[in-house]
Design an enzyme around this catalytic site. Sequence first.
Site, short mmCIF file in Angstrom:
data_model
loop_
_atom_site.label_atom_id
_atom_site.label_comp_id
_atom_site.label_asym_id
_atom_site.label_seq_id
_atom_site.Cartn_x
_atom_site.Cartn_y
_atom_site.Cartn_z
N SER A 46 0.85 -1.19 0.00
CA SER A 46 0.00 0.00 0.00
C SER A 46 0.89 1.24 0.00
O SER A 46 2.07 1.17 0.38
CB SER A 46 -0.90 0.01 1.24
OG SER A 46 -1.53 1.26 1.42
N TYR A 56 -2.17 -0.78 10.41
CA TYR A 56 -2.23 -0.98 8.97
C TYR A 56 -0.92 -0.57 8.30
O TYR A 56 -0.36 -1.34 7.50
CB TYR A 56 -3.39 -0.17 8.38
CG TYR A 56 -3.61 -0.41 6.91
CD1 TYR A 56 -4.29 -1.54 6.47
CD2 TYR A 56 -3.15 0.49 5.95
CE1 TYR A 56 -4.50 -1.78 5.12
CE2 TYR A 56 -3.34 0.27 4.59
CZ TYR A 56 -4.02 -0.87 4.19
OH TYR A 56 -4.22 -1.10 2.85
#
Length: 546
Positions: free
Chosen positions: A414, A427
């Site tokens: 990501s 995350y």
Amino acid sequence: MTQRFVESSDGVRIAVYEQGNADGPALVLAHGYPDTHRLWDGVVPLLADRFRVICYDNRGAGDSTVPKRTSAYRTERLADDFAAVIDAVSGERAVHVLAHDWGSAAVWEFLTRPGAANRVASFTSVAGPRPDHVNRYLIDTLGRPYRPRRFLQGLRQLGQLAVMAPRSVRVKMYRANAVRTIAGARPDDRDLGVDVPVQLIVNARDPYLRPSFYDEMGAWVPQLWRRDIKAGHRSPASHPQVLARSVIQLVDHLDGAPAARELLRAQVGRARKPFGDTLVSVTGAGSGIGRETAVAFARDGADVVISDVDVTGLEETARRIVAEGAAAHSYPLDVADAAAVEAFAERVCAEHGVPDIVVNNAGVGHAGFFLDTPAEEFDRVLDINFGGVVNGCRSFAKRLVERGTGGHIVNVASMASYAPVNVMNAYCTSKAAVYMFSDCLRAELDTAGIGLTTICPGVVGTNIVDTTRFSLPEARSHDVETVRGRARKGFGVRRYGPEKVAKAIVAAVKANKAIRPVTPEAYFVYGAAHALPPAMRSAARGGSVM
């Protein structure tokens, strides 16, 4: 193993060794110089259950006669030796052949003789063209300077042959054939053509013969298969499993069995889409990026193994894959369960073969300050986002390495892997771990010819917002849906769908791209993270949807 001797046409005695399945089809193995029949020690055990395996020592090697005259080592004489061996061991039955280096050159020479197609059922050639093949290639490339790319390929090949020659002047084999190889008369196409099914094993790291040398072989061989492997000249020693599997797949197919996917992919001249005859595995394929990636590969011709914890979502993904004309193989899977992933990989490889491309995409979202995030929630995010990638790589990468023919792994990270955000600690940490893990693994797998791409999407509209868990202070626990609504609105305004990430993944695999940010902001932040890390740390303290 039993040993006997056969006599060649000029009186040279050739030592012949036989082992394996006495009732199986005959497979003759021919080596080059300065080897003996022991070159095949790693290959023979992989073939002995299926074939009656015959090895022999070339003249001048092992227990065979060592002629004194240089002219006795011309490829014509080597072809005579091969003919004597197959006449002695097979009678009138055709044999299958696996040959390397000058052993392969001898078989090429034999195959141009009348009646050769009745004596040889198939030929798998490893790093050993006929000298006339080399001569023709050099003339065709160096004789056309108006084709710069081909001319430079020929020039580089000539340079490699020139470098090889001084180290080999003491070997009569090279003395007997060098002038003909470099400066011999241009042969007629009919002198090079063969009617036997031929399989080329091309060693991409061969210091003597460049892979481009084999590009025109289809003009001389009507039935041709080609497998390029990341190996040096001595692939029988370094990649015995590849050679054995290649021979078995070709012989099985010639005997009437459906062609294995690897063999289909190797067939020269076969019409196919960019990923035709390829198997792709995609985790997290029940929705979002995983679904679109699976469909994109299917659209380009691949069959796809799809997995997810969402079985209902997999059904829809499978329907879309089949609509593209590809095969879909669905499996429920929790990527955080290492044992389950290993069992999944074992089953997939047993039922469909080792996937050529593995996409580790499954993941979950999480938002919340670290001090508000329960330990078990933090661990859950790491177990799925990072652990799932590790589990997938551990189970499939080792099988790709063992297969020996390369492949590609895609790990979906990501933009958050290089962009710290104060309310996305779990995350960001999980994706940063994927990023660094992939960098390390990429370096490790390179020697095996396996590529690895790290995909770093930015803000992409998927259902991840709907499944994201929020860790809020107890006093604000009732605000979860409000926060989720703000995040959903932000993703909606961006209007960047998962199909664009899928397109980027497919393109990155084709180009063997190491790092691939997706979306403009992902590229911008990638540059800023590397050029201005203090600015990124400062930005991490800023506001959020929380």
